[in-house]
Design a protein around this motif. Structure first.
Motif, PDB file in Angstrom:
ATOM      1  N   SER A   5       0.779  -1.205  -0.022  1.00 51.85           N
ATOM      2  CA  SER A   5      -0.115  -0.061   0.019  1.00 51.85           C
ATOM      3  C   SER A   5       0.776   1.282   0.115  1.00 51.85           C
ATOM      4  CB  SER A   5      -0.860   0.078   1.370  1.00 51.85           C
ATOM      5  OG  SER A   5      -0.181   0.040   2.519  1.00 51.85           O
ATOM      6  N   VAL A   6       0.236   2.333  -0.559  1.00 53.62           N
ATOM      7  CA  VAL A   6       0.996   3.721  -0.428  1.00 53.62           C
ATOM      8  C   VAL A   6      -0.105   4.676   0.278  1.00 53.62           C
ATOM      9  CG1 VAL A   6       1.435   5.907  -1.576  1.00 53.62           C
ATOM     10  CG2 VAL A   6       1.749   3.487  -2.658  1.00 53.62           C
ATOM     11  N   ASP A  32      -5.838   4.605  -3.207  1.00 46.15           N
ATOM     12  CA  ASP A  32      -5.986   4.113  -4.551  1.00 46.15           C
ATOM     13  C   ASP A  32      -5.266   5.015  -5.746  1.00 46.15           C
ATOM     14  OD1 ASP A  32      -7.372   1.792  -3.521  1.00 46.15           O
ATOM     15  OD2 ASP A  32      -9.108   2.918  -3.828  1.00 46.15           O
ATOM     16  N   GLY A  33      -4.811   4.345  -6.767  1.00 44.84           N
ATOM     17  CA  GLY A  33      -4.438   5.361  -7.703  1.00 44.84           C
ATOM     18  C   GLY A  33      -3.053   5.857  -7.562  1.00 44.84           C
ATOM     19  N   GLN A  34      -2.298   6.322  -8.516  1.00 45.05           N
ATOM     20  CA  GLN A  34      -0.857   6.781  -8.518  1.00 45.05           C
ATOM     21  C   GLN A  34      -0.780   8.016  -7.643  1.00 45.05           C
ATOM     22  OE1 GLN A  34       0.285   7.094 -12.738  1.00 45.05           O
ATOM     23  NE2 GLN A  34       1.449   5.174 -12.501  1.00 45.05           N
ATOM     24  N   VAL A  35       0.418   7.843  -6.953  1.00 45.68           N
ATOM     25  CA  VAL A  35       0.765   9.103  -6.033  1.00 45.68           C
ATOM     26  C   VAL A  35       2.221   9.398  -6.765  1.00 45.68           C
ATOM     27  CG1 VAL A  35       1.658   9.742  -3.779  1.00 45.68           C
ATOM     28  CG2 VAL A  35      -0.285   8.214  -4.116  1.00 45.68           C
ATOM     29  N   GLY A 115       7.463   1.627  -9.436  1.00 47.87           N
ATOM     30  CA  GLY A 115       6.475   2.470 -10.255  1.00 47.87           C
ATOM     31  C   GLY A 115       7.249   2.948 -11.522  1.00 47.87           C
ATOM     32  N   GLU A 162       6.100   8.111 -10.022  1.00 36.93           N
ATOM     33  CA  GLU A 162       4.887   7.836  -9.544  1.00 36.93           C
ATOM     34  C   GLU A 162       4.740   6.564  -9.186  1.00 36.93           C
ATOM     35  OE1 GLU A 162       2.076   9.029 -12.893  1.00 36.93           O
ATOM     36  OE2 GLU A 162       2.037  11.155 -11.993  1.00 36.93           O
ATOM     37  N   ARG A 164       2.137   3.409  -6.908  1.00 36.40           N
ATOM     38  CA  ARG A 164       0.447   2.925  -6.560  1.00 36.40           C
ATOM     39  C   ARG A 164       0.799   1.516  -6.004  1.00 36.40           C
ATOM     40  NH1 ARG A 164      -2.825   3.046 -11.579  1.00 36.40           N
ATOM     41  NH2 ARG A 164      -4.468   2.684 -10.139  1.00 36.40           N
ATOM     42  N   SER A 165      -0.260   1.026  -5.039  1.00 34.60           N
ATOM     43  CA  SER A 165      -0.117   0.025  -4.462  1.00 34.60           C
ATOM     44  C   SER A 165      -0.239  -1.258  -5.405  1.00 34.60           C
ATOM     45  CB  SER A 165      -1.505  -0.267  -3.730  1.00 34.60           C
ATOM     46  OG  SER A 165      -1.592   0.719  -2.627  1.00 34.60           O
ATOM     47  N   ASP A 167       2.758  -2.194  -6.962  1.00 35.03           N
ATOM     48  CA  ASP A 167       4.144  -2.055  -7.781  1.00 35.03           C
ATOM     49  C   ASP A 167       4.978  -2.833  -7.261  1.00 35.03           C
ATOM     50  OD1 ASP A 167       3.202  -0.203  -9.346  1.00 35.03           O
ATOM     51  OD2 ASP A 167       3.733   1.793  -8.521  1.00 35.03           O
TER      52      ASP A 167
END
Length: 222
Positions: A5-6, A32-35, A115, A162, A164-165, A167
């Motif tokens: 998780s992120v 969720d999604g890219q950070v 990522g 970037e 995400r969970s 990766d």
């Protein structure tokens, strides 16, 4: 090895922090999604390396050398068994919850790729504080966490990117010295005689820890 998780946190008012405005961002939750992850700037002015994550007490937290905090899911699982309670991903205030990666056993200066091209470099372990203890609600937590000696790792951003969970995580560089996060943590907390050993990690070490080791050697030799 992967990111389970992120985790990001928002400022929240609490009665137990010494942050001047009485807020903390330690309560981090999976997203969720890219950070986007970038170098946030020097400590004292720069906060978290993760977009959307809040670091409130800039005197002690955040900045380029503490841009990201990672904890192994395996360590959270071990604490769950000991404490008899559930610890969710992000429960230690970590940005990254990993699986299959020996975070506290990582070498200072070790680099991880994940990522879309993100490269992070290990700098030091996390020193527990009162806010961490009160956030968990565990009496004597600072002492117990310190005694365990598996603090998780702070990392600096070498190449932004970037994540995400889910990766995968790849170790792309391992230095030739033997200074792990766990060794650095013990040297800075319970075993000061280990401080000279940290010098082998050189400039990859968090600047505050490097200065501490140099001061010790100047005073006591090593």
């Amino acid at each position: 090895m992967k990111l389970l998780s992120v985790n990001l946190g928002r400022a929240r008012a609490v009665p137990y922090t010494d942050q001047p405005e009485g807020v903390t961002g330690i309560d981090k939750r999976p997203v969720d999604g890219q950070v986007r992850v970038t170098a946030p700037g020097p400590k004292g002015t720069g906060g978290s390396g993760l977009a959307g994550d809040t670091v409130c007490h800039l005197r002690h937290h955040g900045g380029d050398d503490q841009a990201v905090y990672a904890v192994a899911r395996e360590d959270l699982d071990a604490w769950e068994r000991e404490l008899g309670r559930t610890l969710p991903n992000g429960g230690f205030g970590e940005n990254l919850t990993t699986l299959g990666l020996d975070v506290s056993g990582a070498l200072i200066g070790e680099r991880w790729r994940m990522g879309s091209g993100l490269v992070l470099e290990v700098t030091c372990g996390r020193i527990p504080c009162r806010t961490f203890q009160e956030h968990l609600g565990e009496k004597g937590w600072v002492r117990r966490f310190t005694h365990r000696g598996a603090p998780g790792a702070y990392l600096r951003v070498i190449e932004p990117g970037e994540i995400r969970s889910g990766d995968p995580v790849e170790i792309v560089h391992r230095p030739v010295h033997d200074v792990t996060v766990a060794v650095q943590f013990r040297a800075s907390t319970t075993e000061r005689k280990l401080l000279p050993r940290l010098l082998a990690a050189g400039e990859a070490l968090h600047p505050e820890s490097l200065a501490e080791a140099r001061e010790y050697v100047a005073k006591y030799g090593g």
